[in-house]
Scaffold this active site. Structure first.
Site, PDB file in Angstrom:
ATOM      1  N   SER A  51      15.320  24.442  46.332  1.00 46.13           N
ATOM      2  CA  SER A  51      14.420  23.328  46.633  1.00 46.13           C
ATOM      3  C   SER A  51      15.166  21.995  46.701  1.00 46.13           C
ATOM      4  CB  SER A  51      13.313  23.233  45.581  1.00 46.13           C
ATOM      5  OG  SER A  51      12.475  24.363  45.622  1.00 46.13           O
ATOM      6  N   GLY A 244      10.705  25.913  48.118  1.00 44.42           N
ATOM      7  CA  GLY A 244      11.712  25.664  49.141  1.00 44.42           C
ATOM      8  C   GLY A 244      11.890  24.176  49.378  1.00 44.42           C
ATOM      9  N   GLY A 246      12.658  20.476  51.737  1.00 43.20           N
ATOM     10  CA  GLY A 246      12.271  19.775  52.950  1.00 43.20           C
ATOM     11  C   GLY A 246      10.790  19.488  53.036  1.00 43.20           C
ATOM     12  N   CYS A 272       4.943  25.753  44.635  1.00 44.97           N
ATOM     13  CA  CYS A 272       5.669  24.597  45.138  1.00 44.97           C
ATOM     14  C   CYS A 272       5.519  24.496  46.667  1.00 44.97           C
ATOM     15  CB  CYS A 272       7.115  24.637  44.680  1.00 44.97           C
ATOM     16  SG  CYS A 272       7.857  23.006  44.484  1.00 44.97           S
ATOM     17  N   MET A 273       6.577  24.724  47.460  1.00 45.78           N
ATOM     18  CA  MET A 273       6.386  24.699  48.904  1.00 45.78           C
ATOM     19  C   MET A 273       5.367  25.749  49.320  1.00 45.78           C
ATOM     20  SD  MET A 273       8.924  24.949  52.183  1.00 45.78           S
ATOM     21  CE  MET A 273       9.173  23.180  52.286  1.00 45.78           C
ATOM     22  N   GLN A 276       2.092  24.219  49.199  1.00 42.58           N
ATOM     23  CA  GLN A 276       1.867  23.314  50.332  1.00 42.58           C
ATOM     24  C   GLN A 276       1.627  24.091  51.625  1.00 42.58           C
ATOM     25  OE1 GLN A 276       5.615  21.404  49.839  1.00 42.58           O
ATOM     26  NE2 GLN A 276       4.913  20.041  48.217  1.00 42.58           N
ATOM     27  N   ASN A 312       9.147  20.076  40.653  1.00 39.56           N
ATOM     28  CA  ASN A 312      10.259  19.716  41.523  1.00 39.56           C
ATOM     29  C   ASN A 312       9.776  19.676  42.961  1.00 39.56           C
ATOM     30  OD1 ASN A 312      12.579  19.551  43.073  1.00 39.56           O
ATOM     31  ND2 ASN A 312      13.077  21.710  42.808  1.00 39.56           N
ATOM     32  N   PHE A 315       6.697  16.233  48.114  1.00 39.30           N
ATOM     33  CA  PHE A 315       5.520  16.171  48.977  1.00 39.30           C
ATOM     34  C   PHE A 315       4.316  16.691  48.204  1.00 39.30           C
ATOM     35  CE2 PHE A 315       9.123  16.200  51.760  1.00 39.30           C
ATOM     36  CZ  PHE A 315       8.763  15.418  52.853  1.00 39.30           C
ATOM     37  N   HIS A 354       6.192  24.936  38.652  1.00 37.88           N
ATOM     38  CA  HIS A 354       6.964  26.177  38.504  1.00 37.88           C
ATOM     39  C   HIS A 354       6.578  26.916  37.231  1.00 37.88           C
ATOM     40  CE1 HIS A 354      10.010  26.007  41.786  1.00 37.88           C
ATOM     41  NE2 HIS A 354       9.638  24.742  41.786  1.00 37.88           N
ATOM     42  N   GLU A 356       7.376  29.826  36.334  1.00 37.55           N
ATOM     43  CA  GLU A 356       8.506  30.590  35.761  1.00 37.55           C
ATOM     44  C   GLU A 356       9.359  29.705  34.865  1.00 37.55           C
ATOM     45  OE1 GLU A 356      10.868  28.299  38.515  1.00 37.55           O
ATOM     46  OE2 GLU A 356       8.850  29.116  38.604  1.00 37.55           O
TER      47      GLU A 356
END
Length: 382
Positions: A51, A244, A246, A272-273, A276, A312, A315, A354, A356
């Site tokens: 990430s 991930g 970006g 996370c990503m 999104q 983390n 966006f 996260h 985990e």
């Protein structure tokens, strides 16, 4: 290392602010988005988390490298950060698990770092003006010259970095959380149960895979550009969307793939990503946060329950863009941005943090159990 023997280095931000310091890790020049992480531990996991691809990380903890690095704590095959910024550096680590010092590790992987920076001042700068591109160099010590390179680099908004970190080939993951670190001995599914999970790799962390395996899942990891048809060939009981780097809105193939998979109504879990991507596939919009959420103690919750979480990301999902069939399950309690969602009638859910927690607290590990329960209740009879 005495300062008299140190190599000078320079950090320049896109707004022209410059910070002279000293080099650790590799020599050379690195350009990326400068962000800060407030964690007091876990610098190796941060450095190897996909990430962080494309980013230069400011570690706010005042001394970096005390415990060295070791192969077991890597979250991917190699460091993913573009560069590292620290106040002080430990050159001689003291830890029974250490196999290498952090400076030597970064040097081996050709990643520059700079220390001797007032990281408190830098962090306050990024909080007030926002995360921005910057450059670290041991070669270009003229601020104006380095600034030209920084300003020519693409911004993170609109940048698709997933293809830089996703797996190139399908593989199966079976390694569980090591018994030394397993905090929930009963995490594994009931004897005889087996759930096949296809994990779409947007930049997945190894400890996410370990937690899925520890909960009794057979995990098949596929590249981010795998078609829905190929994913469904594995007849998965559930689908996992990974973290991930970006801008998630730029990962158009991933969004379209997820849209197609939702039509099959299989249990789906995103982190996370992945959170999104799920939101975008259901018609929501995302936006870039001013300086992001990166640390181990972000409170998340909604009603009568607060989880301390590892976060983390840069966006977030626009809450007003969510459809009437989607509900918010968690908010980041620092700024009230969306931290979790689920579909009201279908087995889709995700979180912006996260569970985990590598590194971090384990308050949210129950989400893996929730995913398994969803697969159990939707599993077709044999």
């Amino acid at each position: 290392m005495p300062i008299s023997a140190a190599t000078p280095a320079l950090l320049v931000l896109a707004d022209g602010t410059s910070y002279p310091g000293w080099s650790f890790g590799a020599s050379g020049t690195a350009i990326g988005e400068v962000v800060f992480n407030t964690a007091m531990t876990g610098y190796q996991e941060v450095a190897t988390d996909p990430s962080y691809c494309g980013q230069i990380v400011t570690f706010t903890y005042p001394e970096l490298g005390n415990t060295g690095v070791n192969p077991e704590d890597e979250e991917s095959t190699h460091p993913q950060i573009r560069g590292a910024i620290a106040r002080n550096i430990c050159w001689r680590p003291s830890n029974w698990r250490s196999t290498q010092s952090l400076p030597d590790y970064l040097k081996e992987h050709k990643i520059p770092g700079i220390y001797g920076i007032d990281t408190r001042a830098l962090t306050r700068k990024l909080r007030s003006t926002g995360a921005m591109n910057g450059g670290i160099s041991t070669e270009i010590l003229d601020p104006g010259e380095l600034l030209q390179q920084v300003q020519a680099a693409p911004n993170m908004a609109g940048l698709n970095l997933v293809q830089e970190v996703t797996t190139k080939a399908v593989y199966e993951w079976s390694e569980k959380t090591d018994n030394h670190w397993e905090f929930r001995p009963s995490a594994e599914s009931a004897a005889g149960e087996s759930f096949t999970v296809v994990a779409i790799d947007f930049g997945i962390k190894r400890n996410i895979l370990r937690r899925l395996a520890s909960y009794g899942c057979r995990v098949i990891v596929v590249p981010a550009d795998t078609s829905p048809e190929d994913i469904l060939k594995y007849n998965p009981d559930g689908i996992f969307l990974s973290n991930g780097p970006g801008d998630p809105a730029a990962v158009r193939d991933g969004i379209e793939t997820t849209k197609a998979l939702l039509e099959h109504r299989k249990p789906l879990f995103g982190i996370c990503m992945g959170h999104q991507i799920l939101g975008l596939s259901m018609g929501a919009e995302t936006f870039k946060l001013k300086f992001g959420h990166r640390g181990l103690n972000h409170p998340a919750g909604l009603k009568q329950r607060v989880e301390i979480t590892s976060q983390n990301h840069g966006f977030a999902i626009n809450s007003e863009s969510l459809g009437a069939d989607v509900e918010i399950t968690h908010l980041n309690l620092n700024d009230r941005t969306v931290a979790g969602l689920r579909h009201k009638t279908l087995p889709f859910f995700s979180v912006q943090y996260h569970p985990e927690a590598s590194p971090g607290p384990h308050d949210a590990d129950y989400l893996f159990d929730r995913f398994v329960e969803s697969m159990r209740s939707h599993k077709a009879p044999t």
